[in-house]
Each structure stands twice: as C-alpha cells, then as structure tokens.
Scaffold this motif. Sequence first.
Motif, short mmCIF file in Angstrom:
data_model
loop_
_atom_site.label_atom_id
_atom_site.label_comp_id
_atom_site.label_asym_id
_atom_site.label_seq_id
_atom_site.Cartn_x
_atom_site.Cartn_y
_atom_site.Cartn_z
N VAL A 137 -16.91 -3.74 10.44
CA VAL A 137 -15.51 -3.66 10.00
C VAL A 137 -15.39 -4.17 8.56
O VAL A 137 -14.72 -3.56 7.72
CB VAL A 137 -14.59 -4.46 10.94
CG1 VAL A 137 -13.15 -4.43 10.43
CG2 VAL A 137 -14.66 -3.90 12.36
N ALA A 138 -16.05 -5.30 8.26
CA ALA A 138 -16.01 -5.85 6.91
C ALA A 138 -16.58 -4.86 5.90
O ALA A 138 -16.02 -4.68 4.80
CB ALA A 138 -16.78 -7.17 6.86
N GLU A 139 -17.66 -4.20 6.26
CA GLU A 139 -18.28 -3.23 5.36
C GLU A 139 -17.36 -2.04 5.13
O GLU A 139 -17.20 -1.56 3.99
CB GLU A 139 -19.62 -2.76 5.93
CG GLU A 139 -20.34 -1.75 5.07
CD GLU A 139 -21.63 -1.27 5.70
OE1 GLU A 139 -22.27 -0.38 5.10
OE2 GLU A 139 -21.99 -1.75 6.79
N ARG A 140 -16.75 -1.53 6.20
CA ARG A 140 -15.87 -0.37 6.07
C ARG A 140 -14.66 -0.69 5.19
O ARG A 140 -14.12 0.19 4.51
CB ARG A 140 -15.40 0.08 7.44
CG ARG A 140 -16.49 0.59 8.37
CD ARG A 140 -16.98 1.98 8.00
NE ARG A 140 -17.94 2.48 8.98
CZ ARG A 140 -17.63 3.25 10.02
NH1 ARG A 140 -16.37 3.63 10.19
NH2 ARG A 140 -18.55 3.64 10.87
N LEU A 141 -14.22 -1.95 5.22
CA LEU A 141 -13.07 -2.36 4.40
C LEU A 141 -13.46 -2.70 2.97
O LEU A 141 -12.60 -2.94 2.13
CB LEU A 141 -12.37 -3.56 5.03
CG LEU A 141 -11.61 -3.27 6.33
CD1 LEU A 141 -11.13 -4.57 6.95
CD2 LEU A 141 -10.44 -2.34 6.08
N GLY A 142 -14.76 -2.75 2.71
CA GLY A 142 -15.23 -3.03 1.36
C GLY A 142 -15.20 -4.49 0.98
O GLY A 142 -15.09 -4.83 -0.21
N LEU A 143 -15.33 -5.40 1.95
CA LEU A 143 -15.33 -6.83 1.62
C LEU A 143 -16.60 -7.20 0.86
O LEU A 143 -17.70 -6.75 1.19
CB LEU A 143 -15.23 -7.67 2.89
CG LEU A 143 -13.96 -7.51 3.73
CD1 LEU A 143 -13.86 -8.64 4.74
CD2 LEU A 143 -12.70 -7.45 2.88
N VAL A 144 -16.42 -8.03 -0.14
CA VAL A 144 -17.52 -8.45 -1.00
C VAL A 144 -18.04 -9.80 -0.53
O VAL A 144 -17.26 -10.72 -0.26
CB VAL A 144 -17.06 -8.53 -2.47
CG1 VAL A 144 -18.19 -9.02 -3.36
CG2 VAL A 144 -16.54 -7.18 -2.94
N ARG B 101 0.94 -4.19 2.89
CA ARG B 101 1.16 -2.86 3.46
C ARG B 101 -0.01 -1.93 3.13
O ARG B 101 -0.50 -1.21 4.00
CB ARG B 101 2.46 -2.26 2.95
CG ARG B 101 2.75 -0.88 3.56
CD ARG B 101 4.05 -0.29 3.05
NE ARG B 101 5.20 -1.07 3.46
CZ ARG B 101 5.79 -0.98 4.66
NH1 ARG B 101 5.28 -0.15 5.57
NH2 ARG B 101 6.84 -1.71 4.95
N GLU B 102 -0.47 -1.94 1.88
CA GLU B 102 -1.59 -1.07 1.51
C GLU B 102 -2.86 -1.46 2.24
O GLU B 102 -3.66 -0.60 2.63
CB GLU B 102 -1.80 -1.13 0.00
CG GLU B 102 -0.69 -0.44 -0.80
CD GLU B 102 -0.80 -0.70 -2.29
OE1 GLU B 102 -1.50 -1.67 -2.68
OE2 GLU B 102 -0.19 0.05 -3.06
N PHE B 103 -3.05 -2.77 2.46
CA PHE B 103 -4.23 -3.19 3.22
C PHE B 103 -4.14 -2.69 4.66
O PHE B 103 -5.13 -2.19 5.22
CB PHE B 103 -4.36 -4.72 3.21
CG PHE B 103 -5.48 -5.21 4.08
CD1 PHE B 103 -6.80 -5.05 3.70
CD2 PHE B 103 -5.21 -5.80 5.31
CE1 PHE B 103 -7.84 -5.48 4.52
CE2 PHE B 103 -6.23 -6.23 6.13
CZ PHE B 103 -7.55 -6.07 5.73
N ALA C 48 -5.82 1.14 8.98
CA ALA C 48 -5.52 2.29 9.83
C ALA C 48 -6.43 3.46 9.50
O ALA C 48 -6.83 4.23 10.39
CB ALA C 48 -4.06 2.69 9.68
N ALA C 49 -6.79 3.61 8.23
CA ALA C 49 -7.61 4.75 7.81
C ALA C 49 -9.04 4.67 8.31
O ALA C 49 -9.68 5.71 8.50
CB ALA C 49 -7.59 4.84 6.28
N GLY D 54 4.02 -10.26 8.43
CA GLY D 54 3.97 -10.78 7.07
C GLY D 54 4.78 -9.91 6.13
O GLY D 54 5.21 -8.81 6.49
N ASP D 55 4.99 -10.39 4.93
CA ASP D 55 5.72 -9.67 3.90
C ASP D 55 4.89 -8.46 3.46
O ASP D 55 3.77 -8.63 2.96
CB ASP D 55 5.98 -10.60 2.72
CG ASP D 55 6.71 -9.94 1.57
OD1 ASP D 55 6.94 -8.72 1.61
OD2 ASP D 55 7.06 -10.66 0.61
N PRO D 56 5.39 -7.23 3.61
CA PRO D 56 4.59 -6.06 3.26
C PRO D 56 4.19 -6.00 1.79
O PRO D 56 3.20 -5.35 1.44
CB PRO D 56 5.49 -4.88 3.64
CG PRO D 56 6.86 -5.44 3.71
CD PRO D 56 6.71 -6.86 4.16
N ASP D 57 4.95 -6.68 0.92
CA ASP D 57 4.64 -6.66 -0.52
C ASP D 57 3.75 -7.83 -0.95
O ASP D 57 3.43 -7.94 -2.15
CB ASP D 57 5.94 -6.67 -1.32
CG ASP D 57 6.77 -5.43 -1.08
OD1 ASP D 57 6.18 -4.34 -0.98
OD2 ASP D 57 8.01 -5.55 -0.95
#
Length: 283
Positions: free
Chosen positions: A119-126, A158-160, A165-166, A179-182
């Motif tokens: 999951v971390a890899e798919r999300l691009g975590l460094v 929200r973008e995260f 979801a993607a 949480g606050d979407p912004d």
Amino acid sequence: MSSAPPRTLADLRRVAEEFWPASTAEGWDRVGLVSGAGDAPLRRVLLAVDAVAATVDEALELGADALLTHHPLLLRGIHTIAEDTSKGALLARLIRGGCALLAAHTNADQPEGGVSAVVAERLGLVSAEAIVPAEGPRPGEVFGIGRVGDLSEATSLREFAERVAAILPETVSGVRVAGDPDRPVRRIALLGGAGDSLLDHPAVRAADVYLTSDLRHHPAQESIEQSLAAGGPALVDVAHWASESLWLEGAAERLSARLPGVEFAVSGLRTDPWSFAVGASRL
C-alpha cells in the motif's frame, strides 16, 4: 532444454516459509498449511484474501491444486468440521477436489513486499519505515507492523483520499475520511487491515493522515477530538478486503519466479462482505 522438475505442495510450503516465516506471525495467529498432503502434485495455485464459498468455487473451477489465502479459515477455535457447518463444508469441498489450503496472514503483513508495504509503495511513500519495527528474518529488511513515510510533495486531504481510492478496488463503503478536506498532508501512516489498535501510537499521532480499515466509532471519534485539541492525524478508513487485496499480485509474482512450471493466479472476486448501501451522501 531441460524442463522444470515436477512440483509438489511441499515446494509451495517451503517457498512460502522463506517469504513469510511462520515464526514472524503474531502469537494469536494461525498460519501455514490447513489441509493437503506434501507429496501432492502442484501445477496451479489460486491466491485470494479469503477462503469463502466463492473463492473455493473459483479454485476448484480453475483446477487449482492449492488455494493460498491471506486470512486463515481456522483462526478462532472450532470444535467440529461437520459438513453442516460453513467451515466444515468448505474444507470438505477442498479436500474432495484435491485442493490444499494455506494461509499467510500476519507473517505476510510485516515484511518488505507485505500488505502494508505494498500500500505504501502504491501511494508513493518515500523512505517508509515500520510503525512498530520488529526484528525481521532478513538483515537490513524494513520489517514490522504498518508503514509510515512521506509523499514526495504535500497535497490536500481530499486529493490524498482520491489517490487512495484510485489504487484500491471499488467497494460499497469506498473511502471514508475524517478531517478538513483542504488540510495539507504529507506524512502518512498506514496499516493494511484493521488498525484502530495503533491510533495512539506516537508515529501515528505525528503523521498528517492515518490510513487503515475497520475504524470503530468511539476510537475514531476520540482520535479526531484529540487531533482538534492537540494536533494529530486525519483518518482515512477503507474496506478491509480492499487494503489487503493489493498484496496478492506481488505475492503471486514472487512465488511464480521461485517455482517455475507452476501457474499462479490471483482471484478476481470481491470478498468484501458488503453488497450495497442506501442513504449515503457526500457531505
């Protein structure tokens, strides 16, 4: 050109033990071989998150010699495998169909290439590290429960959530967010599968987001209230099955590389238990 030697179930057990040693599973877990004979031929294996009627049907229709699941069928103590019980009926069908059953659960959660790591890899975590590090079986390996790391650049909550979801298969519950979407987020803690036990962990509290599954009302509410008062993560809750299903493809590829001549397939079935929802709204 020489062909690959005939494979047996014992070969699958051996390689699975190398990848996901049973000794690294949690003490309460039940992993490894559930049914099957070591000398049985191994030509085709199906991987799935759950051993349920649908995936057993799929394995038998495929002609699989083994069904390798993430969740153990016999995790909690049972006293009968009579065929008028659901688990007894599944085991009987597998045995009659010549299909062994194996499970790699918490021993597959913690290593590199494990559930949370994927999951971390798919999300691009460094530079992702374990939330709860443990001593792994291979020197230098990132090993332990969960993962925490950074996105390459900050984004909105929200973008995260949309990024989450993607990468996941669709489910009825989708991706739920507290949480606050912004809010800008970059530091991400995550745990594939049920994760409210880590809500108070310092690495989770220090993150901008905690992504996991099966968050209960009161622990989630208390965590958000604590975040409002003293700082802490937004929460992203996804379907348990969805978060763990991403592991299957890489596991199949690794097994296939070690056991040439054996066909490894990943179940295409959704075994998330929820079939539909009504009254949901986008707030």
